[in-house]
Design a protein around this motif. Structure first.
Motif, PDB file in Angstrom:
ATOM      1  N   GLY A  33      41.225  32.673  41.162  1.00 24.66           N
ATOM      2  CA  GLY A  33      39.866  32.510  40.533  1.00 24.66           C
ATOM      3  C   GLY A  33      38.943  31.461  41.341  1.00 24.66           C
ATOM      4  N   LEU A  34      39.496  30.640  41.961  1.00 28.80           N
ATOM      5  CA  LEU A  34      38.624  29.582  42.705  1.00 28.80           C
ATOM      6  C   LEU A  34      37.950  29.887  43.950  1.00 28.80           C
ATOM      7  CD1 LEU A  34      40.564  26.079  41.589  1.00 28.80           C
ATOM      8  CD2 LEU A  34      38.304  27.005  40.842  1.00 28.80           C
ATOM      9  N   ILE A  35      38.678  30.836  44.555  1.00 30.20           N
ATOM     10  CA  ILE A  35      38.256  31.347  45.771  1.00 30.20           C
ATOM     11  C   ILE A  35      37.578  32.891  45.831  1.00 30.20           C
ATOM     12  CG2 ILE A  35      39.728  30.014  47.013  1.00 30.20           C
ATOM     13  CD1 ILE A  35      41.344  32.669  47.560  1.00 30.20           C
ATOM     14  N   ASN A  36      37.443  33.423  44.666  1.00 32.00           N
ATOM     15  CA  ASN A  36      37.068  34.724  44.521  1.00 32.00           C
ATOM     16  C   ASN A  36      35.747  34.904  45.203  1.00 32.00           C
ATOM     17  OD1 ASN A  36      35.545  37.140  43.011  1.00 32.00           O
ATOM     18  ND2 ASN A  36      37.746  37.470  42.757  1.00 32.00           N
ATOM     19  N   ARG A  37      34.847  33.957  44.674  1.00 37.48           N
ATOM     20  CA  ARG A  37      33.312  34.223  45.202  1.00 37.48           C
ATOM     21  C   ARG A  37      33.318  33.842  46.708  1.00 37.48           C
ATOM     22  NH1 ARG A  37      29.395  30.182  45.756  1.00 37.48           N
ATOM     23  NH2 ARG A  37      27.249  31.081  45.843  1.00 37.48           N
ATOM     24  N   ARG A  38      34.399  32.988  47.047  1.00 34.23           N
ATOM     25  CA  ARG A  38      34.196  32.791  48.694  1.00 34.23           C
ATOM     26  C   ARG A  38      34.582  33.809  49.515  1.00 34.23           C
ATOM     27  NH1 ARG A  38      36.963  27.753  52.337  1.00 34.23           N
ATOM     28  NH2 ARG A  38      35.454  27.634  53.724  1.00 34.23           N
TER      29      ARG A  38
ATOM     30  N   PRO B 126      39.330  41.772  43.738  1.00 36.26           N
ATOM     31  CA  PRO B 126      38.059  41.416  43.195  1.00 36.26           C
ATOM     32  C   PRO B 126      38.291  40.865  41.827  1.00 36.26           C
ATOM     33  CG  PRO B 126      37.645  43.237  44.351  1.00 36.26           C
ATOM     34  CD  PRO B 126      39.174  42.951  44.337  1.00 36.26           C
ATOM     35  N   THR B 127      39.110  41.513  40.985  1.00 33.74           N
ATOM     36  CA  THR B 127      38.981  40.943  39.665  1.00 33.74           C
ATOM     37  C   THR B 127      40.258  40.207  39.206  1.00 33.74           C
ATOM     38  OG1 THR B 127      40.312  43.292  38.815  1.00 33.74           O
ATOM     39  CG2 THR B 127      38.000  43.165  38.730  1.00 33.74           C
ATOM     40  N   ASP B 128      41.200  39.699  40.486  1.00 33.98           N
ATOM     41  CA  ASP B 128      42.257  38.965  39.944  1.00 33.98           C
ATOM     42  C   ASP B 128      41.688  37.408  40.231  1.00 33.98           C
ATOM     43  OD1 ASP B 128      44.586  37.421  40.018  1.00 33.98           O
ATOM     44  OD2 ASP B 128      45.311  38.359  41.755  1.00 33.98           O
ATOM     45  N   PHE B 129      42.014  36.623  39.151  1.00 33.23           N
ATOM     46  CA  PHE B 129      41.462  35.369  38.851  1.00 33.23           C
ATOM     47  C   PHE B 129      42.755  34.416  38.752  1.00 33.23           C
ATOM     48  CE2 PHE B 129      37.757  37.793  38.081  1.00 33.23           C
ATOM     49  CZ  PHE B 129      36.777  37.324  38.609  1.00 33.23           C
ATOM     50  N   THR B 130      43.929  34.877  38.756  1.00 37.31           N
ATOM     51  CA  THR B 130      45.136  34.152  38.105  1.00 37.31           C
ATOM     52  C   THR B 130      46.163  34.135  39.176  1.00 37.31           C
ATOM     53  OG1 THR B 130      46.131  36.195  37.137  1.00 37.31           O
ATOM     54  CG2 THR B 130      44.578  34.655  35.622  1.00 37.31           C
TER      55      THR B 130
END
Length: 324
Positions: free
Chosen positions: A195-200, A228-232
């Protein structure tokens, strides 16, 4: 403790001397609780030996404590209204409270009302790093515990922060650019989440692109790990080396494989980049000693001493006679 790490600790103690500045003292509990450090180390070793990932968690817990209201144990306080520091978004992933609580309980049995939770946390952070064969440092003691912990005051350096803001964050706490780059290397044993690097890696500027300060092959590697939808899902901050406390973090950053923008940003400043280049060129020859020194510096941030604050009976709550 290895001979190398013991040597670092002895050297630091000789440099600091018995007494240190800001009313802290290496022998603060010598008369009133002489076994304090031994008790904390024994309990920390017990926990970390069973769960080595706690070393990174406890180091981070101490950092969070010191960067909000100073090293006063305020991060340990619970609030029935969920409005304490530990309830803020950046603190929700903090772990290791049980280690501090266990050490404090043992200390209260041995010498009640003597050792502060702030000091326990400072010692636990050091002993957790030692437990995984990282460097040791002498911990000046005598901090007192704060009586306030406010979610609204949590303003920690963000993993998305650029170098100018990072340097200002550290300067505001009386820490140098060298402390910034050295303490960032605590990421050598850390893990984060997608989740902390998804946007990057997927949408850095809002155009479906990635951060070009990252090595493209590393971005591809991260995309295999983080859909893309993995934040965990978890991600290692020092790929392939997360269980070893060493200077490899600087190699990773120099290769443009820093996980966070705040890691990559260290290459954007001449002073921090020079330090990284030196550690890479010398295989981290001064890193252990530098890390130890910076941890001592961190432990002095906005401390309470003398008659300020209190000595909590329990780390998660202020004393009943406190006026909050």
């Amino acid at each position: 403790m290895t001979n190398k790490n013991l040597l670092v600790l002895v050297v630091l103690m000789s440099v600091l001397g018995v007494s240190v500045s800001q009313n802290l003292d290496l022998n603060f509990y010598k008369n009133r609780c002489p076994d304090a450090e031994a008790i904390v180390r024994r309990i920390t070793d017990q926990y970390v030996s069973h769960q080595p990932s706690l070393a990174a968690a406890l180091l981070r817990l101490h950092f969070h404590d010191c960067f909000v209201r100073g090293c006063d144990g305020s991060v340990l306080l619970k609030s029935p209204n969920k409005d304490a520091e530990r309830d803020a978004l950046p603190s929700l992933s903090l772990r290791g409270y049980q280690v501090v609580d266990a050490a404090k309980t043992a200390l209260e049995k041995k010498c009640p009302g003597v050792v502060s939770c702030a000091d326990v946390l400072a010692l636990v952070a050091r002993d957790a790093v030692l437990a995984i064969n990282g460097p040791g440092w002498a911990v000046p003691l005598g901090r007192r515990d704060g009586r306030f912990s406010r979610k609204s005051e949590v303003n920690l350096p963000s993993p998305f922060t650029g170098i100018a803001a990072l340097k200002q964050n550290f300067s505001d706490k009386g820490l140098t650019s060298k402390d910034l780059v050295v303490l960032s290397a605590g990421h050598t044993i850390g893990i984060s989440n997608c989740g902390l690097i998804n946007r990057r890696i997927y949408n850095f500027t809002g155009k479906g692109d990635f951060d070009t300060s990252m090595k493209p092959s590393y971005v591809r590697e991260l995309k295999r790990r983080c859909k893309p939808t993995d934040f965990t899902s978890s991600v290692e901050m020092d790929p392939g080396n997360v269980k070893t406390f060493d200077s490899n973090y600087f190699n990773i950053v120099a290769q443009r494989k820093g996980l966070f923008s705040s890691d990559s940003a260290l290459l954007d400043d001449p002073e921090t980049k020079s330090y990284i280049d030196t550690q890479v060129a010398t295989a981290g020859s001064s890193f252990n000693e530098d890390f130890s020194e910076s941890m001592v510096n961190l432990g002095f941030v906005e401390i309470l001493t003398g008659n300020k604050g209190e000595i909590r009976k329990r780390c998660s709550s202020v004393n009943k006679d406190s006026s909050v």
